[in-house]
Structures are given as C-alpha cells and as structure tokens.
Design an enzyme around this catalytic site. Sequence first.
Site, PDB file in Angstrom:
ATOM      1  N   GLN A 303       2.041  19.687  17.701  1.00  0.00           N
ATOM      2  CA  GLN A 303       1.207  20.252  16.637  1.00  0.00           C
ATOM      3  C   GLN A 303       1.505  19.618  15.287  1.00  0.00           C
ATOM      4  OE1 GLN A 303       1.352  24.502  16.413  1.00  0.00           O
ATOM      5  NE2 GLN A 303       0.343  24.815  18.395  1.00  0.00           N
ATOM      6  N   GLU A 388     -10.956   2.165 -13.160  1.00  0.00           N
ATOM      7  CA  GLU A 388     -12.237   2.787 -13.514  1.00  0.00           C
ATOM      8  C   GLU A 388     -12.095   4.279 -13.801  1.00  0.00           C
ATOM      9  OE1 GLU A 388     -15.852   1.452 -11.703  1.00  0.00           O
ATOM     10  OE2 GLU A 388     -14.769  -0.107 -10.609  1.00  0.00           O
TER      11      GLU A 388
END
Length: 408
Positions: A303, A388
């Site tokens: 898991q 940016e």
Amino acid sequence: MAEFTLELNDDQKQVRDWLHGFAADVIRPAAAEWDEREETPWPVIQEAAKVGIYSLDFYAQQFFDPTGLGIPMAMEELFWGDAGIALSIVGTGLAAVGVLANGTEEQIGTWIPQMYGDASDVKVAAFCSSEPDAGSDVASMRTRAVYDQAKDEWVLNGTKTWATNGGIANVHVVVAVVDAELGSKGHATFIVPPNTPGLSQGQKFKKHGIRASHTAEVVLEDVRVPGHCLLGGKEKLDQRLARARERARSGGERVKNAAMATFEASRPAVGAMAVGTARAAYEVALDYAKTRTQFGRPIIDNQGIAFQLADMRTQIDAARLLVWRASWMATTGKPFESAEGSMSKLYASETAKKVTAQAIQILGGNGFTREYPVERMHRDAAIYTIFEGTSEIQRLVIARTLSGMPIR
C-alpha cells in the site's frame, strides 16, 4: 448549446499520437546525451522541422484550435519526451507569443516566420525580459530604449538574463523601459533583427536541469533598431503611456504591461509542460513498481507504494484539467476573473516537483542514478516553479485577484 465534453476530437487525437510518436522515437533516445552535453540539440530541432513540428504553421494550427487545447496537448506530449530538448524545440514560441501579444498584423507576418526559418535552415528566437536585478520585480528593469526622432530609431542599452536561446537567436524580442517614472507601465517591447550591431551573448548558464536548452545573458550596447521594430507602433505606445501618466495622477483604468501580457498568455502552456514531465516520471515509477520484486512480490503490492502512485496520478489529472480550463478560457475570450491562468501554472508546476520526487523514492537507489530517467526529470521539474513567474508570484497574483487588495 454545444454538449460539454472533455473528449478530444479525431483531429486532436491524431496530432497527439503523432507528437507522442516523435517524442518516444526521436526525443527520448537523445535526452540523456544532450543533458550531459548541455548544448542546443540542433539535430533534434532539425528533425522536428523536417516533419513539421518545428514550424510556424504547426504552432499556428495549434494556437487557433477553437477548443484551446491544441497548445497544451502539444506541450504535454513533447515534454513527456524530455523537458530540455522540448524547451529547445518550443522556446522560440515565447518570443512568438511576445509578438502576437503586442505586435501589429504586419509585424506578426514579418518577424514570426524569421524566428523559425525552414527545414533546410533552422532558426530560433529569444524573448528577453528578466534582468540581473529584475526578475519577478519587473518594475526594477534597467534596460532603456531611447527614441532618436531624427533617424526614427530606438537605441537600446542594458543586460538581459535567463534568456532561452539568448545570443544564438536569429530574432530577439526585448522588453525595455521607455518611461522610468511609470515603473512597469513604462515598458515597451522591441524586435532586434538578425545581425544587429551591439547585441552580444553574455554568460551562458550551466543549469541544474533543462540542460539541453540554451540559457544565457544578452548584452545590448547602443543597439539601434528602426522605428517599425517597436511592437504595436509608436502611436499606440504614446497613447498607452498617456493613459498610464493620467492614471498615475488621478487613478483609473489599469494599463497592461508588455512583458506581463506575454507571460499571461503563456502560463497555461507552461503548466502543460509540467504535466508532461510529471506524467513521464509517474509512468516510469508505475512500470518499475509493477516489475521490481522485494520479499517475493512486486513492490506495487504494498500500500505504501500503491497509494503514492494513486496520489501521483490524481494530481497529474487535476493539473491537466486546470491547464485545459485556463486554455479554453483564453481561447474563448473568457477573462481570468480568479486568475485561472496562474492557478494552472502554480498547481501543475508544484505537482511536477512533487511527482518526480516521489518517482525517485519509488525507484529507491536506482532512481538516484542517471541510469534511470527520473533523476533527470526531477532536475528538470524544478524550473517550472521558477520561470515565467515563480510559484510565489502566482500565489500573489491569485490572492490579489480574489481579494482585490494590493497584497505584498
């Protein structure tokens, strides 16, 4: 009313599959070599030009996709191949967007074709905005443009930094100050044509990631450009400056900044780049987890690994949906009333950093070596939260837009 759908149409699927094939067959096999060389991968760009990917026509077709999904779909597939090489292929696009956002029809038709060249003579272009002391703080820009009325020329002086293709470009698009008293509203954008005297390449940066993409300083020393190289023209500039001066005196309408107009248009595309890198790392980690055995069973049977992969895929899909929403809004003329463009870049870029780090963890020691690509992908992903507009700036834009307050 058109039926709501997130399903790509047949033409879009065909383009996506074509791009994916090029990324898988041409970009990925070359990625490690050009990352190590830290040089512009001209042979790969040449191949992209030969098949029509590196061309004005291709980007125009994607840009004018009525759904808005053409550009983000293309960015995701190319950057799935490799971020450094893909940025070398698409880096010219930022300069082209600068012209599209600020130029006249004549300027668009004149200069954008020269940015690309053709398959037999490939060219690149550079958008030059950031400076050593003016990155996020565009108001601190020092590069000056002074108008010589007698010769109808603009004279540019200053140093730009972090310019993709800076110094090796055929065409440079340069943001400069024309009225220092107006701060960021006193900026304008200029074309510097090929072989213009006074423009030279400064330092070329050796970078942490995207190393196949050329990044350098651009030095401007008494660079003279004709008056028609001012994007939008002088009449439009004078009107914009007059409005900005009036607003400075009495308040009023917001005047758009030239550099910010370019970044606003490109932020969802940068988000799509990040999605491509994240998806690539996730796929490597998923395949590894299904084939790597420990204690007699595949590690995905645990898991702790399976849940990480579930979260990674969920975050990637959520990032893509934010990018698609912003791209659709921009294309259909819907305003970013909640800074949806910045939201898309913020979430996608942070997702890319997180997912690539998780991919290394899933691969363990192998992920930390250059024998596996996730190490390179993790280095590449770091840029998305920086260029940016940093993640901090995106959060500032979002917070200001939501609150209407001048948050600092």
